[in-house]
Design a protein around this motif. Structure first.
Motif, short mmCIF file in Angstrom:
data_model
loop_
_atom_site.label_atom_id
_atom_site.label_comp_id
_atom_site.label_asym_id
_atom_site.label_seq_id
_atom_site.Cartn_x
_atom_site.Cartn_y
_atom_site.Cartn_z
N UNK A 31 0.85 -1.19 0.00
CA UNK A 31 0.00 0.00 0.00
C UNK A 31 0.89 1.25 0.00
N UNK A 32 1.50 1.52 -1.14
CA UNK A 32 2.45 2.62 -1.22
C UNK A 32 1.77 3.96 -1.01
N UNK A 33 2.31 4.77 -0.08
CA UNK A 33 1.81 6.12 0.17
C UNK A 33 2.99 7.04 0.45
N UNK A 34 2.74 8.33 0.30
CA UNK A 34 3.75 9.34 0.66
C UNK A 34 3.34 9.94 2.00
N UNK A 35 4.09 9.63 3.03
CA UNK A 35 3.69 9.98 4.40
C UNK A 35 3.49 11.48 4.58
N UNK A 36 4.25 12.31 3.86
CA UNK A 36 4.18 13.76 4.05
C UNK A 36 3.27 14.46 3.06
N UNK A 37 2.66 13.71 2.17
CA UNK A 37 1.74 14.33 1.20
C UNK A 37 0.44 14.72 1.89
N UNK A 38 -0.12 15.85 1.49
CA UNK A 38 -1.42 16.24 2.02
C UNK A 38 -2.51 15.46 1.27
N UNK A 39 -3.57 15.13 1.98
CA UNK A 39 -4.64 14.32 1.41
C UNK A 39 -5.20 14.96 0.14
#
Length: 526
Positions: free
Chosen positions: A147-155
């Motif tokens: 489940x790749x995500x960018x932790x610091x990206x805003x929703x």
């Protein structure tokens, strides 16, 4: 999926002898005279996917709300992992390992992925948040389940598919061992849905148990191990996937065989709507339209596909008279539209089936009778010298309620008491009874069961046969391919050239929706 290589499909864990992780026993819930859940019992094993099916109003949402602690049952009990859950306690459900991903995401758009995931999972009054440990745990979960995500990206920067990953990770971060997914693919492209199913197989193989709520029977047949069907608040059927079919599930849901209406070949007539180089200025929560060309003819349904938020709302607002073109031209029945406002568009022959039936389709605090004349109440048929002709209004409503099979409307004091399917029938009756030349059907079957959806399709086919041109905006690609004559795709405010539906497949549509295929050209008939 950015940064993620496709996983080899994993065979789900064997469930026949796996221990039970959840038991609901005799769950009963009344709302006044309405018996929403009638002594419902079901069980879920470790590493199992249980699909929960039912018509609108069958009791699925009530049952899951009781399981998650939002409602308190009048009778019955819930046992999770050997513990009896106290009624009405979402915290107890979360603490024992139950997580829920709602159809409409519950994320803070102005917060980062990491902030959303830790919100509520760490002590509120801690002097400092341990974001380093949280970031490491999030990375471990994301890698483990793909489940790749960018932790610091805003929703607000994320795609719909990425937001869903965040919702799932939020539940896993809280140690969910039972995951409830409510219509999880409603706004996903086919590729995103396939990735989600791949992830679910991995999670189930790892021991997670899933309750999967969906109206898409092909998805149920793909992902579920077992299926439980509710009808009118009761369990009416339990199936193993290997022992059933889409047709059998549909019949169990509605209590009869559901005949799916078929699109018949029909020659298109004269042009009833034309957009040429139309642009609409961006507004809050509505992407701009950028030089959109579109042509709609009599006797045809033009399907508009696209991931939610790519400009479909702006196109619908333009056709409804709620948005004004900044440039370009709009013609309706061969005449330029110079007065773009809702009443003028309705008077000019546009029928509108809005995306959100609760907010924009009906006035909930009015009666069904009153809602059925909302767009025509000034006519001489319903008033004279400013005085309403109540007998004519009542006769009109009675005829439409009978003709469109709007169940419960005769007894309903207010429109908001109708089920979703019957509320949609109320809107269709109001719109189609006026025989508009152009029909905007925006997500007309969203959230509807298979029987109600089939009825909506029948009515759109009938309008097409009468000579109307229909714009169908939908995120359900099976629906799009089943009833459209031509299909165009919206991507970041632009509209692709339309294509005949014959020979167009889900894979190609999904690529166009994600921007991976070439866009451009006019949305007119080939």
């Amino acid at each position: 999926m950015p940064g993620h290589q496709p996983m080899t499909p994993v065979k789900p864990a064997a469930t026949a002898e796996a221990p039970f992780v959840l038991r609901l026993d005799g769950i009963t819930k009344r709302f006044g005279a309405l018996l929403a859940n009638d002594a419902i019992s079901l069980e879920l094993r470790r590493g199992e996917v249980l699909a929960l099916l039912g018509e609108n109003g069958a009791g699925k949402t009530t049952l899951m709300s009781i399981l998650f602690g939002h409602y308190v049952a009048d009778a019955g009990s819930i046992e999770a992992f050997g513990q009896t859950l106290p009624p009405g306690s979402p915290r107890a459900a979360i603490d024992v390992g139950i997580g829920m991903v709602h159809q409409h995401f519950t994320l803070g758009d102005n917060m980062t992925v990491l902030e959303n995931i830790v919100l509520g999972a760490e002590p509120l009054f801690a002097l400092r948040q341990n974001h380093k440990a949280a970031r490491a745990r999030l990375a471990q979960l994301a890698d483990r389940f793909g489940l790749a995500v960018r932790a610091d990206a805003r929703i607000q920067e994320l795609s719909v598919g990425e937001r869903q990953r965040v919702e799932i990770l939020k539940a896993l971060y809280r140690n969910a061992r039972v995951l409830i997914l409510d219509e999880p693919t409603a706004v996903l492209t086919p590729q995103e849905s396939a990735t989600l199913f791949e992830t679910l197989h991995q999670m189930v193989a790892d021991g997670l148990s899933v309750i999967f709520i969906s109206h898409k029977l092909n998805e149920v047949m793909e992902i579920a191990d077992r299926v439980t069907v509710l009808r009118r608040g009761k369990v009416v059927a339990n199936f193993r996937k290997s022992e059933t079919s889409r047709e059998a599930l549909a019949a169990a849901m509605v209590g009869r065989e559901v005949a799916q209406p078929k699109r018949q070949a029909m020659a298109a007539g004269k042009t009833v709507l034309r957009l040429a180089g139309v642009s609409v200025a961006a507004a809050e929560a509505q992407p701009a339209l950028r030089s959109v060309d579109l042509e709609l003819r009599e006797h045809e349904i033009l399907g508009i596909a696209g991931v939610s938020g790519n400009g479909q709302g702006s196109l619908a607002a333009l056709m409804s008279g709620l948005a004004v073109a900044a440039s370009g031209s709009l013609e309706l029945l061969g005449r330029p539209v110079t007065r773009a406002e809702p009443a003028a568009m309705v008077a000019s022959g546009v029928g509108r089936v809005p995306e959100d039936r609760h907010r924009f389709g009906v006035v909930g605090d009015m009666t069904p009778e009153e809602n059925l004349i909302l767009e025509d109440y000034r006519s001489a048929r319903f008033q004279r010298f400013g005085i309403f002709r109540f007998r004519a209004i009542a006769e009109h409503a009675k005829a439409l309620i009978r003709g469109y099979d709007i169940r419960g409307a005769d007894e309903a004091a207010l429109a908001r008491s109708l089920s979703g399917g019957n509320m949609q029938k109320l809107i269709l009756a109001r719109v189609l009874s006026r025989e508009p030349a152009v029909i905007l059907a925006n997500q007309p079957t969203r959230g509807l069961d298979v029987g109600a959806a089939a009825y909506v399709h029948e009515q759109l086919f009938a309008a097409r046969a009468r000579g109307a041109g229909v714009i169908l905006i939908t995120e359900d690609l099976d629906e799009l391919l089943a009833i459209s004559d031509r299909v165009a795709v919206m991507y970041q405010g632009t509209l692709s050239a339309s294509r005949p539906v014959e020979g167009l497949g889900l894979t190609e549509l999904g690529l166009m929706m994600s921007g991976a295929a070439a866009q451009g050209g006019a949305g007119h008939a080939a």
